[in-house]
Design a protein around this motif. Structure first.
Motif, PDB file in Angstrom:
ATOM      1  N   MET A 146     -11.775  -5.755   5.851  1.00 11.18           N
ATOM      2  CA  MET A 146     -11.312  -5.152   4.644  1.00 11.18           C
ATOM      3  C   MET A 146     -10.035  -4.351   4.881  1.00 11.18           C
ATOM      4  O   MET A 146      -9.179  -4.341   4.016  1.00 11.18           O
ATOM      5  N   GLU A 147     -10.005  -3.734   6.012  1.00 12.84           N
ATOM      6  CA  GLU A 147      -8.828  -2.957   6.342  1.00 12.84           C
ATOM      7  C   GLU A 147      -7.598  -3.833   6.511  1.00 12.84           C
ATOM      8  O   GLU A 147      -6.504  -3.442   6.133  1.00 12.84           O
ATOM      9  N   ALA A 148      -7.745  -5.029   7.010  1.00 11.97           N
ATOM     10  CA  ALA A 148      -6.635  -5.969   7.165  1.00 11.97           C
ATOM     11  C   ALA A 148      -6.092  -6.368   5.792  1.00 11.97           C
ATOM     12  O   ALA A 148      -4.890  -6.553   5.596  1.00 11.97           O
ATOM     13  N   TRP A 149      -7.051  -6.524   4.877  1.00 14.76           N
ATOM     14  CA  TRP A 149      -6.641  -6.885   3.518  1.00 14.76           C
ATOM     15  C   TRP A 149      -5.830  -5.762   2.891  1.00 14.76           C
ATOM     16  O   TRP A 149      -4.819  -6.012   2.242  1.00 14.76           O
ATOM     17  N   ARG A 150      -6.204  -4.517   3.118  1.00  9.66           N
ATOM     18  CA  ARG A 150      -5.474  -3.379   2.573  1.00  9.66           C
ATOM     19  C   ARG A 150      -4.094  -3.263   3.192  1.00  9.66           C
ATOM     20  O   ARG A 150      -3.136  -2.962   2.504  1.00  9.66           O
TER      21      ARG A 150
ATOM     22  N   ALA B 208      -2.268  -5.714   4.368  1.00 12.08           N
ATOM     23  CA  ALA B 208      -1.465  -6.807   3.825  1.00 12.08           C
ATOM     24  C   ALA B 208      -1.019  -6.472   2.399  1.00 12.08           C
ATOM     25  O   ALA B 208       0.129  -6.732   2.004  1.00 12.08           O
ATOM     26  N   ASP B 209      -1.939  -5.890   1.628  1.00 13.21           N
ATOM     27  CA  ASP B 209      -1.585  -5.497   0.262  1.00 13.21           C
ATOM     28  C   ASP B 209      -0.513  -4.410   0.260  1.00 13.21           C
ATOM     29  O   ASP B 209       0.424  -4.447  -0.535  1.00 13.21           O
ATOM     30  N   LEU B 210      -0.656  -3.466   1.154  1.00 10.14           N
ATOM     31  CA  LEU B 210       0.330  -2.402   1.245  1.00 10.14           C
ATOM     32  C   LEU B 210       1.697  -2.948   1.640  1.00 10.14           C
ATOM     33  O   LEU B 210       2.725  -2.517   1.103  1.00 10.14           O
ATOM     34  N   ARG B 211       1.706  -3.912   2.568  1.00  6.81           N
ATOM     35  CA  ARG B 211       2.983  -4.515   2.960  1.00  6.81           C
ATOM     36  C   ARG B 211       3.627  -5.249   1.781  1.00  6.81           C
ATOM     37  O   ARG B 211       4.824  -5.157   1.571  1.00  6.81           O
ATOM     38  N   ARG B 212       2.816  -5.986   1.050  1.00  8.02           N
ATOM     39  CA  ARG B 212       3.347  -6.711  -0.112  1.00  8.02           C
ATOM     40  C   ARG B 212       3.846  -5.734  -1.181  1.00  8.02           C
ATOM     41  O   ARG B 212       4.897  -5.947  -1.773  1.00  8.02           O
ATOM     42  N   ILE B 213       3.166  -4.675  -1.415  1.00 11.31           N
ATOM     43  CA  ILE B 213       3.590  -3.676  -2.406  1.00 11.31           C
ATOM     44  C   ILE B 213       4.877  -3.004  -1.965  1.00 11.31           C
ATOM     45  O   ILE B 213       5.793  -2.793  -2.758  1.00 11.31           O
ATOM     46  N   ARG B 214       4.948  -2.689  -0.646  1.00 12.16           N
ATOM     47  CA  ARG B 214       6.176  -2.074  -0.125  1.00 12.16           C
ATOM     48  C   ARG B 214       7.366  -3.012  -0.264  1.00 12.16           C
ATOM     49  O   ARG B 214       8.465  -2.589  -0.630  1.00 12.16           O
TER      50      ARG B 214
END
Length: 180
Positions: free
Chosen positions: A1-5, A7-13
């Motif tokens: 789950m942490e990996a998913w977060r 990746a999401d943070l990188r995409r948002i950034r």
């Protein structure tokens, strides 16, 4: 789950970095110069263009009034007979300024002067020639006949600007020596 977060943070950034870069590109002054030019042309250019056109019309009319005086004087200077024909000089002047027609005021006059004092005394009236001949004495001094035509016309501008006159009076003057 942490990996998913992560990746999401990188995409948002990355998305936010792209939006920020586009915002910075639009943040410049590049379009404001065009807006300022449009405002200056609308507020100053149009009145300047209309004023220039109006002055052009006034100058053209002024030249026409002056040329009409010249045409009347040319008619009268051909001989003593023509210099006495005030109606002919008036008709010649009005025909030259056809735009004005009878609105053009024409005042023709004929007078005599001494050859050695052309800018001196002018002799007019019914006995002008005899008076000038009697006054012009000495070697080389004789009476000369001149004709002078004054013209005037009142012009109303197409566009009235506050602070400027509503009408302009244009004048012309021409004087010529009558041929013998």
């Amino acid at each position: 789950m942490e990996a998913w977060r992560r990746a999401d943070l990188r995409r948002i950034r990355r998305l936010w970095a792209g939006v920020a870069a586009r915002y910075r590109a639009l943040d410049g002054d590049s379009g404001s110069a065009l807006v300022e030019l449009a405002l200056v042309v609308a507020l100053l250019g149009v009145p300047l263009l209309l004023g220039t056109a109006q002055m052009g019309f006034l100058i053209y009319d002024s030249i026409e009034v002056s040329d009409a005086a010249n045409a009347g004087a040319l008619y009268g200077m051909r001989s003593s007979t023509y210099s006495a024909d005030n109606a002919g000089m008036t008709t010649a002047a009005q025909a030259d300024a056809a735009d004005f027609g009878t609105k053009l005021s024409v005042t023709p006059t004929s007078y005599y002067v001494c050859a050695l004092a052309v800018n001196g005394t002018q002799y007019t009236g019914s006995s002008a020639q005899q008076n000038a001949t009697a006054a012009c004495t000495g070697a080389g001094n004789h009476a000369l006949q001149f004709v002078q035509v004054n013209t005037s016309a009142t012009v109303t501008p197409l566009i009235h600007c506050p602070g400027l006159p509503k009408t302009y009076t244009l004048t012309g003057q021409a004087g010529m020596e009558v041929e013998r």
